[in-house]
Design a protein around this motif. Structure first.
Motif, mmCIF file in Angstrom:
data_model
loop_
_atom_site.group_PDB
_atom_site.id
_atom_site.type_symbol
_atom_site.label_atom_id
_atom_site.label_comp_id
_atom_site.label_asym_id
_atom_site.label_seq_id
_atom_site.Cartn_x
_atom_site.Cartn_y
_atom_site.Cartn_z
ATOM 1 N N ASP A 2 22.888 68.213 65.348
ATOM 2 C CA ASP A 2 23.660 68.871 66.769
ATOM 3 C C ASP A 2 24.887 69.171 66.603
ATOM 4 O O ASP A 2 25.766 68.482 66.141
ATOM 5 C CB ASP A 2 23.425 67.840 67.609
ATOM 6 N N ILE A 3 25.304 70.615 65.854
ATOM 7 C CA ILE A 3 26.332 70.774 66.121
ATOM 8 C C ILE A 3 27.141 71.630 67.590
ATOM 9 O O ILE A 3 26.647 71.741 68.095
ATOM 10 C CB ILE A 3 26.319 72.037 65.188
ATOM 11 N N HIS A 4 28.071 70.900 68.281
ATOM 12 C CA HIS A 4 29.220 71.339 69.087
ATOM 13 C C HIS A 4 30.524 71.415 68.496
ATOM 14 O O HIS A 4 30.894 70.598 67.330
ATOM 15 C CB HIS A 4 28.261 70.062 70.010
ATOM 16 N N PRO A 5 31.384 71.795 69.491
ATOM 17 C CA PRO A 5 32.792 72.370 68.779
ATOM 18 C C PRO A 5 32.978 70.570 68.348
ATOM 19 O O PRO A 5 33.113 69.646 69.642
ATOM 20 C CB PRO A 5 33.037 72.237 70.649
ATOM 21 N N ILE A 6 34.520 70.280 67.769
ATOM 22 C CA ILE A 6 35.193 69.260 67.389
ATOM 23 C C ILE A 6 36.439 69.310 68.628
ATOM 24 O O ILE A 6 37.090 69.990 68.474
ATOM 25 C CB ILE A 6 35.770 69.630 66.290
ATOM 26 N N ARG A 7 35.664 68.573 69.227
ATOM 27 C CA ARG A 7 36.989 68.213 70.607
ATOM 28 C C ARG A 7 38.451 66.755 70.284
ATOM 29 O O ARG A 7 39.102 66.853 71.049
ATOM 30 C CB ARG A 7 36.589 67.821 71.732
ATOM 31 N N ALA A 28 21.371 75.570 49.749
ATOM 32 C CA ALA A 28 22.026 76.775 49.329
ATOM 33 C C ALA A 28 21.706 77.535 50.408
ATOM 34 O O ALA A 28 21.404 77.936 52.099
ATOM 35 C CB ALA A 28 19.567 77.438 48.856
ATOM 36 N N PRO A 29 22.549 79.079 49.991
ATOM 37 C CA PRO A 29 23.029 79.728 51.953
ATOM 38 C C PRO A 29 21.789 80.385 52.011
ATOM 39 O O PRO A 29 20.797 80.381 51.838
ATOM 40 C CB PRO A 29 23.633 80.996 50.760
ATOM 41 N N GLY A 30 21.659 80.434 53.592
ATOM 42 C CA GLY A 30 20.380 81.412 54.771
ATOM 43 C C GLY A 30 19.675 80.151 54.112
ATOM 44 O O GLY A 30 18.458 80.626 56.031
ATOM 45 N N THR A 31 19.284 78.560 54.330
ATOM 46 C CA THR A 31 18.698 78.199 54.792
ATOM 47 C C THR A 31 19.190 77.443 56.184
ATOM 48 O O THR A 31 20.455 77.048 56.228
ATOM 49 C CB THR A 31 18.509 76.348 53.808
ATOM 50 N N PRO A 32 18.185 76.312 56.643
ATOM 51 C CA PRO A 32 18.774 75.626 58.078
ATOM 52 C C PRO A 32 20.291 75.341 57.412
ATOM 53 O O PRO A 32 21.027 74.679 58.298
ATOM 54 C CB PRO A 32 17.828 75.130 58.177
ATOM 55 N N GLU A 33 20.055 73.888 56.584
ATOM 56 C CA GLU A 33 21.566 73.144 56.372
ATOM 57 C C GLU A 33 22.087 73.854 55.284
ATOM 58 O O GLU A 33 23.833 73.351 56.107
ATOM 59 C CB GLU A 33 20.543 72.340 54.777
ATOM 60 N N GLY A 34 22.492 75.226 54.432
ATOM 61 C CA GLY A 34 23.369 76.329 54.330
ATOM 62 C C GLY A 34 23.968 76.208 55.568
ATOM 63 O O GLY A 34 25.517 76.283 55.540
ATOM 64 N N ASP A 35 23.310 77.426 56.546
ATOM 65 C CA ASP A 35 23.663 77.702 57.648
ATOM 66 C C ASP A 35 24.897 76.440 58.382
ATOM 67 O O ASP A 35 26.203 77.236 58.888
ATOM 68 C CB ASP A 35 22.986 78.031 58.796
#
Length: 120
Positions: A2-7, A28-35
């Motif tokens: 879960d990615i959200h703004p850092i407040r 690796a770039p382009g993978t969900p973890e890399g993104d």
């Protein structure tokens, strides 16, 4: 993830911990973890820029830093500043940089002109 703004500080701490785990996993770039790593890094950089701003160095600090970085001595600075007495005066803060010195330091040592002028 879960990615959200850092407040808040808690958001910041959680984001740092998540980035640490992702860096250890080396996705690796382009993978969900890399993104996720890319996005979290951007969010952390933005939070840090807003909450922990870095002051620009003084012109003398910038010159000393570049000298240390490049392994330069006072004689090495003479083409940019002038004779050794003048170099020592500038490094001690007893003499201001002239426009010609600023130009030579900027062009020769690639120190940003806005820092040498003192407007950064």
């Amino acid at each position: 993830m879960d990615i959200h703004p850092i407040r808040t500080k808690a958001d910041y701490a959680a984001s740092l911990a998540a980035v640490s785990l992702l860096v250890d996993a080396d996705p690796a770039p382009g993978t969900p973890e890399g993104d996720a790593l890319d996005i979290l890094t951007i969010l952390i950089e933005r939070y840090e820029a807003e909450h922990f701003p870095l002051a620009a160095p003084s012109p003398v600090e910038a010159i000393k830093f570049r000298m240390e970085q490049a392994g330069l001595s006072v004689p090495d600075m003479q083409p940019y500043i002038g004779n050794s007495n003048r170099v020592y005066e500038v490094l001690a803060g007893k003499r201001a940089l002239s426009l010609a010195m600023i130009r030579r330091l900027h062009e020769g040592l690639h120190i940003p002109a806005e820092i040498l002028i003192g407007t950064a």
